[in-house]
Design a protein around this motif. Structure first.
Motif, short mmCIF file in Angstrom:
data_model
loop_
_atom_site.label_atom_id
_atom_site.label_comp_id
_atom_site.label_asym_id
_atom_site.label_seq_id
_atom_site.Cartn_x
_atom_site.Cartn_y
_atom_site.Cartn_z
N ALA A 1 7.43 26.48 1.61
CA ALA A 1 6.53 25.99 0.56
C ALA A 1 5.17 25.58 1.11
O ALA A 1 4.12 25.85 0.49
N HIS A 2 5.18 24.91 2.27
CA HIS A 2 3.92 24.46 2.86
C HIS A 2 3.61 25.22 4.16
O HIS A 2 2.72 24.81 4.91
N GLY A 3 4.37 26.30 4.39
CA GLY A 3 4.11 27.18 5.52
C GLY A 3 3.42 28.44 5.02
O GLY A 3 2.23 28.44 4.74
N ALA A 4 4.20 29.53 4.88
CA ALA A 4 3.60 30.79 4.46
C ALA A 4 3.02 30.73 3.04
O ALA A 4 2.05 31.43 2.74
N ASN A 5 3.59 29.91 2.18
CA ASN A 5 3.02 29.76 0.84
C ASN A 5 1.64 29.11 0.90
O ASN A 5 0.84 29.27 -0.02
N ARG A 6 1.37 28.42 1.99
CA ARG A 6 0.05 27.82 2.20
C ARG A 6 -0.88 28.78 2.93
O ARG A 6 -2.04 28.95 2.54
#
Length: 232
Positions: free
Chosen positions: A66-71
């Motif tokens: 959520a806050h890795g690749a989605n970022r």
């Protein structure tokens, strides 16, 4: 030709709206943000595969963080799982550097391609079976567009089962039960790349000691050997 087709596929993945629950969740996370990243613009869209079009190794993961690749907009980039994975890929000769911070950080994969079973970050890191099925055609097309593949490393049982489902649909395996999941398990499959299973490099697996960096590195060193064996 494959490079052009991979670029077309990338655009199709980024534009995908097949799973309303996932699209809503990704957009919400991108809007609300984590405090540590509140000044960054989140990607907030489906995340395409990444790597070398001449790849001999395919790495299949679960889904964007959520806050890795989605970022960041690049698979396994921007979280603890990616920090570990790219460090290991670098040490095993599949990446030009050990760090992965963002899409413009200079990272290149060397003879490897990284993909995922689901292209959108799911709530609680749990995509539904239907959401995985919705995404499976993208993984299948990557398989077809990477003709030099010799080895697949599946990170986690879900990715492992998803890959076997593709092979079963193509008549390359008769039954998935003949291929039990275990860390380091390796299978030669006629008409398909060799398959190596690994625990997923999740924060939970690392914190509990179920997976160590040495264990993951051993998997990719074996993948390096298997690729070399195929070239002899």
């Amino acid at each position: 030709m494959a490079v052009k087709q991979l670029s077309i596929l990338e655009r199709e993945i980024v534009a995908c709206e097949r799973c309303p629950r996932l699209r809503a969740w990704c957009a919400q996370v991108a809007r609300v943000k984590r405090r540590a990243y509140r000044d960054e613009e989140y990607w907030g869209r489906p995340v395409p595969g990444f790597g070398d079009p001449a790849a001999r190794l395919l790495v299949v993961g679960l889904a964007p963080g959520a806050h890795g690749a989605n970022r960041t907009g690049r698979v396994f980039t921007g979280d603890a799982s990616g920090d570990l994975l790219y460090r290991v890929l670098h040490h095993s000769g599949f990446a030009n550097q050990a760090e992965s911070r963002g899409r413009d950080d200079g990272l290149r994969l060397l003879g490897a391609w990284i993909s995922a079973s689901a292209r959108c970050a799911p709530p609680d890191n749990k995509p539904t079976p239907q959401e995985i099925a919705n995404c499976r055609p993208f993984l299948e097309r990557e398989f077809d567009l990477l003709p030099q593949l010799r080895v697949v490393v599946a990170l986690g049982k879900l990715a492992f089962d998803n890959w076997l489902a593709i092979l079963k649909d193509r008549g390359l395996v008769v039954s998935r039960s003949a291929y039990p999941f275990a860390h380091g398990a390796e299978y030669a499959i006629s008409g398909a790349p060799a398959l190596i299973a690994s625990y997923h490099p999740s924060r939970q697996n690392m914190q509990t000691g179920r997976l160590t960096e040495e264990m993951l590195l051993a998997v990719f060193l074996r993948a390096r050997e298997a690729v070399a064996d195929e070239l002899r």
